[in-house]
Design an enzyme around this catalytic site. Structure first.
Site, short mmCIF file in Angstrom:
data_model
loop_
_atom_site.label_atom_id
_atom_site.label_comp_id
_atom_site.label_asym_id
_atom_site.label_seq_id
_atom_site.Cartn_x
_atom_site.Cartn_y
_atom_site.Cartn_z
N ALA A 54 0.69 -1.16 0.08
CA ALA A 54 -0.02 0.03 -0.09
C ALA A 54 0.95 1.50 -0.06
O ALA A 54 1.97 0.98 -0.12
CB ALA A 54 -0.81 0.13 1.23
N ASN A 55 0.29 2.46 0.10
CA ASN A 55 0.98 3.59 0.32
C ASN A 55 0.31 4.67 1.41
O ASN A 55 -0.62 4.16 2.02
CB ASN A 55 1.25 4.14 -1.25
N GLN A 56 1.03 5.74 1.45
CA GLN A 56 0.61 6.61 2.56
C GLN A 56 -0.49 7.33 2.28
O GLN A 56 -0.97 8.60 3.16
CB GLN A 56 1.69 7.75 2.59
#
Ligand code: C5P
Length: 398
Positions: free
Chosen positions: A207-209
């Protein structure tokens, strides 16, 4: 106004009898009306009289099996074009202002995705009490509209505001609330937001931020400008903005499918931070540490590029807007991205600071004529400014 529908919440007050007249006036204007009658409301008007006038079952109980089977309370809260509370008691106002939901009326008020109009009715002193005034202010700030209260003129006793607005005044306020047409009325907008999660095994994912804040703010601004807005969102912990249809997805491939299902649209804004890659296969069970400490190898494959796919789609929206989240050469990369992806505009932001997850953003708009540097502002302000630019661009377009 013909064909518009109202969800009328009748609270407990002597003014409840005027709501019967209101139902009649709405019917005369071609509007349909569903009603929720609170327990206190039912002390003043009978469910039978409300049902006879609306021609519909009256909803009274949050925990009624028969009502839930016919239409769940969440669906009921969203079934109309506008929610009207008349009479709005101090109790109903306090509940909505403070997020309380312990009966059908208060639950519907919190669950609705439609605008709310309140016609307060109470004793003058009650209306003027600091707590009721505080709640009224909070509700107004939250976007709730008010009709009245009107002044009570009594020769003896108390005088001042508190009497419920007349049914004709409330009907006029309803017409005004329904007629509000933003510059994007009649347009369809599709917005993506948030990260995507790409599963590795049953418990892990890549995933990412991305917090989804910028995309949610844009969707909210487009809906507020009158666009029929669909927000396709990856996993985030944000409440959908009022008036926005939300489609929740997890992976990039699901996001693409949800976007295609939402076409056609006049404008597409892709604010999602879509994962560029996903594991080429998802392990059926949790990948275990081995005793010989061999590190698992996760092979990645490329995800579909949703922006590029929709920009080349047979049903390509008239205006396609992408984002460029960059840490270096922000504007140059955005100019190249605009061409590569077939987007009309790119909003470029430098994500080397705390933009991802933060409240503020500083963007550059790259379009057909060049680059505009927008000042540092909140993500809400970026949304509003972008919605205004979109409205300008689509003005007059067929
Ligand atoms: O190539 P890059 O990820 O930097 O492009 C960013 C823009 O492309 C964003 O608008 C993002 O929503 C979109 N995008 C996409 N599908 C991908 C990757 C990015 O729609 N697989």
């Amino acid at each position: 106004m013909r064909g518009k529908s109202i969800l009328l919440i009748i609270g407990g007050g002597i003014a409840a009898y005027k709501s019967l007249e209101l139902i009649r006036l709405l019917a005369q204007r071609g509007m349909t009306c569903r009603a929720i009658l609170t327990r206190a409301g039912a002390e003043f008007v009978t469910p039978l009289s409300v049902a006879s006038l609306t021609g519909e079952t009256v909803h009274q109980d949050l925990f009624s099996l028969t009502d839930e089977a016919a239409m769940g309370h969440i669906a009921l809260s969203r079934s109309a074009d506008l929610v009207v509370v008349a009479p709005a008691t101090a109790d109903l106002m306090a509940k909505m202002a403070n997020g309380l939901a312990n009966d059908l009326a208060s639950t519907a008020l919190l669950a609705t995705d439609k605008a709310v109009l309140m016609a307060p009715a109470m004793n003058v002193r009650m209306w003027q009490s600091p707590s009721v005034q505080r709640n009224a202010e909070t509700l107004k700030r939250d976007g709730v509209r008010f009709a009245g209260p009107n002044d009570v003129e009594r020769s003896g006793g108390e005088c001042g505001p508190g009497r419920m607005a007349q049914p004709a005044e409330i009907a006029a306020a309803i017409e005004r609330a329904l007629a509000v047409k933003g510059p994007l009325a009649g347009r369809k907008a599709l917005v993506t937001a948030g990260p995507t999660y790409e599963p590795v095994d049953p418990v892990r994912f890549l995933a990412n931020q991305s917090s989804g804040r910028q995309g949610y703010a844009i969707a909210g601004a487009l809906a507020a400008a009158g666009a029929d807005t669909t927000l396709v969102s990856g996993p985030v912990s944000l409440a959908p903005p009022p008036g926005v249809a939300l489609a929740r997805v997890t992976t990039a491939r699901e996001m693409l499918a949800a976007c295609e299902a939402a076409l056609p649209a006049d404008v597409l804004v892709m604010a999602a931070a879509v994962a560029d890659w996903r594991p080429d296969s998802i392990a059926g069970s949790k990948i275990k540490k081995t005793t010989d400490r061999v590190v698992p190898l996760i092979r990645l494959v490329e995800n579909p590029d949703i922006l590029a796919t929709l920009a080349a789609h047979a049903q390509r929206p008239r205006l396609v807007i992408g984002f460029a989240a960059e840490t270096d050469n922000v504007v140059q990369n955005a100019i190249a991205k605009r061409a590569r992806k077939g987007a009309d505009w790119i909003l470029a932001n430098d994500v080397s600071g705390d933009v991802m997850g933060g409240e503020r953003n500083r963007v550059h708009l790259v379009n057909e004529t060049g680059v505009e540097d927008w000042p540092d502002m909140t993500k809400q302000e970026v949304g509003a400014r972008l919605a205004a630019r979109i409205a300008e661009k689509l003005k007059g377009a067929a």
